[in-house]
Design a protein around this motif. Structure first.
Motif, short mmCIF file in Angstrom:
data_model
loop_
_atom_site.label_atom_id
_atom_site.label_comp_id
_atom_site.label_asym_id
_atom_site.label_seq_id
_atom_site.Cartn_x
_atom_site.Cartn_y
_atom_site.Cartn_z
N TRP A 213 5.50 6.18 11.10
CA TRP A 213 4.59 6.84 10.21
C TRP A 213 4.97 8.25 10.14
N GLU A 214 6.04 8.55 10.21
CA GLU A 214 6.47 9.99 10.18
C GLU A 214 6.55 10.07 8.56
N PHE A 288 3.47 -10.52 0.50
CA PHE A 288 3.34 -10.35 1.88
C PHE A 288 2.36 -10.36 2.33
N VAL A 289 1.02 -10.41 1.44
CA VAL A 289 -0.10 -10.53 1.71
C VAL A 289 -0.96 -11.32 0.48
N LYS A 302 -6.55 -2.16 5.58
CA LYS A 302 -5.49 -2.42 6.53
C LYS A 302 -4.13 -2.76 5.69
N LEU A 303 -4.27 -2.69 4.39
CA LEU A 303 -2.85 -3.20 3.63
C LEU A 303 -2.00 -1.91 3.67
N GLY A 304 -2.31 -0.76 3.99
CA GLY A 304 -1.41 0.38 3.97
C GLY A 304 -0.41 0.38 5.06
N LEU A 308 3.65 -0.19 4.71
CA LEU A 308 4.79 0.54 5.05
C LEU A 308 5.61 -0.20 6.18
N GLU A 309 5.35 -1.46 6.30
CA GLU A 309 6.36 -2.32 7.10
C GLU A 309 7.47 -2.89 6.17
N GLN A 310 7.22 -2.93 4.98
CA GLN A 310 8.13 -3.43 3.89
C GLN A 310 9.41 -2.65 3.93
N PRO A 311 10.45 -3.31 3.35
CA PRO A 311 11.64 -2.59 3.23
C PRO A 311 11.28 -1.24 2.13
N GLY A 312 11.80 0.01 2.59
CA GLY A 312 11.74 1.37 1.95
C GLY A 312 10.32 1.78 2.05
N LYS A 313 9.55 1.24 2.64
CA LYS A 313 8.12 1.34 2.93
C LYS A 313 7.35 1.75 1.58
#
Length: 459
Positions: A213-214, A288-289, A302-304, A308-313
């Motif tokens: 999350w940085e 992915f959703v 919740k989709l943010g 963020l969990e995807q490649p490259g965010k």
């Protein structure tokens, strides 16, 4: 008559509700706001609507401004939204970490809170959203107008404001409580903590949510860093809620690191909530959703995290044909937008595997048909096409102070701490894994009213 002094820490909607409520009952109220006066308003000034229960269109009509009341047809088509349905929606998506009794009590008083807001002059307008399940009314002028009205009322009532004053510590005193910033301090009989979550504190965010999350963009202001809440926890206040949970949404890839309270137009333009009209894939072209698992205002918060969990965010939202015309202006002006006559054009532009978007649309259409989702059909893959990058936008954190149903802050033994209250995003246990759109403002209003009332009972 008792002369009660009250400190409100935080000038968002919850804090202003508590301030006005306490003042109307005779208390001497001071609002401490970390932002300078020109940037007052908090995240509340960037919002758009409030989710509340209502029985029919007649009730909705009551909340409209005078101009909108000339056309009752604007709200006649709205289906009832009962307290029971509201509670099912809230508990159904929020996860196990919520205080069900507190949530139920907030909804139970939702209609009373709305009527109070209307009595002090707040107004609504019919929504302009085209999305399935959109709330029927928006705040007239959005959150900026709501907050401007709150401050106008407060100033007329003689409430004192201390701007650019970040309260750092809170300690017990003979009179009740002492709030302090550096060597400067003041005493009050009661204090309401309404200073939001800790989303603007990068160190705390990394510790609670993880290092991924940085650098995540804030959808709101940069003043909510949890300083006051940490001071309250240090004197024995209990923690509540999911401290790894947050409200995080699909957001503009090219958005700045945070917003200012006056930037409601820019904040709304940066939302990327139209995903139910198309597909959302990662940079490998994989969905992915389920974009239509429920109406958008029950899934967006919740989709943010998923992005963020995807490649490259980051992720890609893609739309086709007539759906493109439904996108708000912020989509069309996004710097990452690519137009194409075919899905292959977009795949090439964004470096996606060949035919990945074709497969994504085909899978989404099949799901829509088999599960009777509203939304995509085979007509949804007709050209032209539009794609753009989206990122994660962090709105607020879910962990916070534990309160009872009267907004009293509780200690670690479950006992209320006399003269200490909380409202708004500083309260934990209201949301856990997800968030029903617009529910935060109702919670802030109800708990703000209860806190303001409670302050007048401390002596």
């Amino acid at each position: 008559m008792k002369n009660i002094s009250v400190a409100i820490i935080g000038g968002g909607h919850a804090g202003m509700t508590a301030a006005i409520s306490a003042r109307l009952q005779g208390a001497q109220v001071t609002v401490f706001e970390a932002a300078p006066k020109g940037l007052r308003g908090g995240n509340s000034s960037l919002t758009k609507n409030i989710r509340f229960p209502y029985s029919d269109s007649v009730e909705l009509f009551y909340y409209l401004g005078q101009a909108e009341r000339k056309d009752p047809e604007l709200v006649r088509r709205a289906a009832p939204y009962t307290k029971e349905q509201y509670l099912r929606d809230w508990l159904g998506i929020s996860g196990d970490g919520v205080d069900e009794a507190l949530v139920s009590s907030i909804i139970s008083d939702g209609d009373k809170a709305m009527r109070w807001l209307r009595r002090i002059g707040h107004q609504w307008t019919p929504t302009s959203s085209c999305l399935e399940g959109a709330l029927p009314l928006d705040l007239h002028g959005g959150g900026a107008a709501m907050q401007h009205h709150n401050f106008t009322i407060a100033e007329k009532l003689g409430i004192e404001f201390r701007y650019a004053t970040k309260i750092e510590t809170l300690r017990r005193s003979a009179a009740g409580w002492t709030v302090a910033r550096g060597r400067t301090s003041r005493r009050f009989n009661a204090v309401v903590i309404a200073s939001g979550g800790f989303q603007a504190n990068q160190q705390e965010i990394s510790r609670a949510l993880g290092s991924s999350w940085e650098g995540v963009r804030l959808r709101g202001v940069r003043y909510n860093d949890g300083t006051v809440s940490r001071s309250v926890h240090a004197i024995g206040a209990a923690k509540a809620g999911n401290w790894t949970g947050c409200h995080a949404v699909p957001y503009a890839y090219d958005a700045p690191p945070y917003r200012l309270p006056g930037q409601i137009a820019e904040a709304q333009a940066a939302t990327r909530y139209m995903y139910p009209l198309g597909v959302m894939v990662n940079r490998n072209g994989q969905r992915f959703v389920d974009e239509r698992s429920a109406v958008g205002n029950l899934t967006y918060a919740k989709l943010g995290r998923s992005i963020l969990e995807q490649p490259g965010k980051w992720a890609l939202q893609v739309f086709a044909g007539n759906e493109i015309g439904k996108l708000h202006e912020g989509y069309r002006k996004d710097s990452t937008v690519v137009h194409g006559d075919s899905l292959e054009d977009l795949e090439a532009s964004f470096g996606l595997p060949r035919y990945s978007l074709t497969r994504a649309f085909a899978d989404a259409i099949q799901e829509s048909a088999s599960l009777k989702h509203w939304g995509l059909s085979y007509g949804s893959t007709m050209p032209p096409f539009l794609g753009l990058k989206v990122a994660c936008g962090l709105t607020f954190t879910f962990g916070g102070l534990q309160v009872d149903r009267q907004a009293n802050i509780l200690d670690e033994d479950g006992q209320k701490i006399p003269g200490l209250f909380a409202a708004g995003e500083a309260v934990g246990g209201i949301f856990s894994e997800n968030y029903p759109g617009g529910a935060g403002l109702l919670a802030g209003t109800v708990l703000g009213l209860r806190a303001g009332f409670g302050c007048n009972t401390v002596l």
